[in-house]
Scaffold this motif. Structure first.
Motif, PDB file in Angstrom:
ATOM      1  N   ASP A   1       0.840  -1.092   0.028  1.00 29.91           N
ATOM      2  CA  ASP A   1       0.037   0.062  -0.156  1.00 29.91           C
ATOM      3  C   ASP A   1       0.978   1.277  -0.084  1.00 29.91           C
ATOM      4  O   ASP A   1       0.473   2.167  -0.364  1.00 29.91           O
ATOM      5  CB  ASP A   1      -0.985   0.002   1.224  1.00 29.91           C
ATOM      6  CG  ASP A   1      -1.887  -1.047   1.162  1.00 29.91           C
ATOM      7  OD1 ASP A   1      -2.647  -1.459   0.010  1.00 29.91           O
ATOM      8  OD2 ASP A   1      -2.395  -1.762   2.076  1.00 29.91           O
TER       9      ASP A   1
ATOM     10  N   LYS B   1     -14.685  -0.230  -3.753  1.00 31.82           N
ATOM     11  CA  LYS B   1     -14.015  -0.659  -5.062  1.00 31.82           C
ATOM     12  C   LYS B   1     -14.867  -0.940  -5.967  1.00 31.82           C
ATOM     13  O   LYS B   1     -14.376  -1.601  -7.252  1.00 31.82           O
ATOM     14  CB  LYS B   1     -12.964  -1.735  -4.713  1.00 31.82           C
ATOM     15  CG  LYS B   1     -12.112  -1.188  -3.840  1.00 31.82           C
ATOM     16  CD  LYS B   1     -10.823  -2.018  -3.450  1.00 31.82           C
ATOM     17  CE  LYS B   1      -9.915  -1.553  -2.114  1.00 31.82           C
ATOM     18  NZ  LYS B   1      -8.626  -2.090  -2.224  1.00 31.82           N
TER      19      LYS B   1
ATOM     20  N   ASP C   1      -3.953   2.193  -5.916  1.00 30.09           N
ATOM     21  CA  ASP C   1      -4.945   0.789  -5.776  1.00 30.09           C
ATOM     22  C   ASP C   1      -5.419   0.406  -7.029  1.00 30.09           C
ATOM     23  O   ASP C   1      -6.182   1.046  -7.518  1.00 30.09           O
ATOM     24  CB  ASP C   1      -5.984   1.294  -4.502  1.00 30.09           C
ATOM     25  CG  ASP C   1      -6.795   0.061  -4.023  1.00 30.09           C
ATOM     26  OD1 ASP C   1      -7.058  -1.048  -4.892  1.00 30.09           O
ATOM     27  OD2 ASP C   1      -7.099   0.067  -2.938  1.00 30.09           O
TER      28      ASP C   1
END
Ligand code: CTP
Length: 400
Positions: free
Chosen positions: A277, A340, A304
């Motif tokens: 990340d 997402k 991401d």
């Protein structure tokens, strides 16, 4: 994939015959029912006792055995596939001519199922015109020939003529004959494995992911007919199938760029990679030397990948993410599912009972965007991949 498939393994007399013991083991381990036929000459190289023990079936050698001469006809009608490995020049020539002076040849002439041969010979023999003509003849009669490998030969020469490795033979026959069609004409992108973020030329930030789940999924989709694109992080795994499109990536950025370039063509995108990340804001060009004080490395967020793919998801696409959680698994996973824009999320909960990283086993819960859940108790990652792909296949076939 080979469960209960009936296979005749024909072994001819060459030094590579010893490798067929391992090939037999692989076939049996896959669940195939194997009957071995040897040419009389092959018994000089491997013992029929080893082969009958491993196959749990009598080994056929002679045309007339136990006062019976019609074994070849029973065998030829019984089999789903006939593999001859290794195939010597002599048996090749007899196959091309239609000779019939042993059980293996008689079975070949009576066979009803596909025939695959894996030759092994010295390089000069391999390139000999007569031999190549014989290969041409048997190929015209629909016999499939697995190419020889290049490498060290029994004669000491380095060149063409090595028997394909047992794993290659296994993968070839699975590809050709036993792939199913649930995902035929579907393109599937899978990410897996850890990413590495460089700190300096000798150090990096990474995680414990092994990539095993992603590999298992890639192989399982492939076995069900899909065109699979595996974007892998840094792991040491080997794929079983050469036809899976494999890309090695190192950093989150590499993985993102590769996924972005392929995404539009895909029908399914499954992101199992444990992606860093954060990455060091600057990569030192020289090895960082230690001194008496602590050091602080500034980290910057990485892209991401799953979030990006969710934001750019096309109408026909199914997007699946993983959620790796140590606490509040369901809540955290469903938040990721929504944020997402996913169709499914596969929840991986790490606890004392389930250490999914590096392990060959895992237990997961699959959650759909309608919050239907499907829990898979602890089992091998291969079985898990098989069940997840079957579940998705069921959804497609019922347009769910
Ligand atoms: N993922 C990704 N790119 C990232 C980080 C994660 O594509 N830079 C994907 C993973 O492949 C996985 C999903 O996002 O499919 C969730 O990853 P996970 O590590 O569980 O969660 P994060 O979204 O990174 O959030 P957090 O670490 O806070 O739990």
């Amino acid at each position: 994939m080979l469960k209960n498939k009936k296979i005749i393994l024909g072994i001819t007399g060459g030094i590579a015959a010893y490798k067929c013991i391992y090939l037999l083991r692989l076939l049996v381990t896959e669940g195939a029912v194997v009957k071995v036929i040897m040419t009389p000459n092959a018994t000089n190289f491997v013992s029929p006792l080893v082969l009958s023990t491993l196959s749990k079936n009598a080994v056929g050698i002679h045309l007339i055995e136990n006062n019976s001469w019609e074994n070849h006809i029973h065998l030829a009608h019984w089999a789903d596939l006939f593999i001859v490995a290794p195939l010597t020049c002599n048996t090749l020539s007899k196959m091309a001519q239609g000779s019939c002076d042993n059980l293996l040849l008689a079975t070949f002439l009576s066979i009803k199922c596909p025939v695959v041969v894996a030759p092994a010979m010295d390089e000069d023999m391999w390139f000999n015109d007569a031999v190549q003509q014989n290969f041409k003849l048997i190929k015209e009669r629909q016999v499939l020939v697995i190419p020889v490998n290049v490498g060290e030969l029994a004669s000491g020469i380095y060149g063409h003529g090595r028997l394909a490795e047992p794993e290659q033979i296994l993968s070839y026959i699975k590809n050709k004959f036993f792939r199913t069609t649930e995902f035929l004409n579907k393109k599937i992108l899978i990410t897996c494995g850890p990413t590495k973020e460089k700190i300096d030329p000798v150090r990096y930030i990474s995680n414990y992911s092994s990539g095993k789940m992603g590999f298992a999924l890639a192989e399982s989709f492939y076995e069900k007919g899909a065109d699979v694109f595996l974007i892998s992080g840094t792991n040491l795994l080997n794929l079983k199938y050469n036809d899976i499109h494999f890309t090695y990536t190192e950093s989150a950025e590499d993985m993102f760029l590769k996924c972005k370039s392929l995404a539009k063509e895909m029908d399914y995108l499954i992101l199992s990679a444990a992606v860093a990340d954060y990455k060091p804001t600057e990569i030192a060009t020289q090895k960082m030397k230690k001194d008496s004080t602590d050091i602080h490395i500034q980290l910057t967020k990485t892209q991401d990948i799953l979030l990006y793919l969710g934001q750019h998801k096309l109408e026909h696409q199914t997007l699946i993410g993983f959620a790796l959680e140590t606490n509040n698994g369901f809540d955290n996973a469903t938040k990721k599912l929504k944020n997402k824009n996913l169709d499914y999320i596969i929840l991986n909960e790490i606890s004392n009972q389930n250490q999914c990283f590096q392990s060959d086993e895992n237990e997961v819960t699959m959650i759909s965007k309608n919050f239907e859940t499907q829990t898979y108790p602890k089992q091998s990652k291969k079985e898990l991949a098989h069940k997840i792909t079957l579940y998705l296949a069921h959804k497609i076939s019922h347009k769910l």
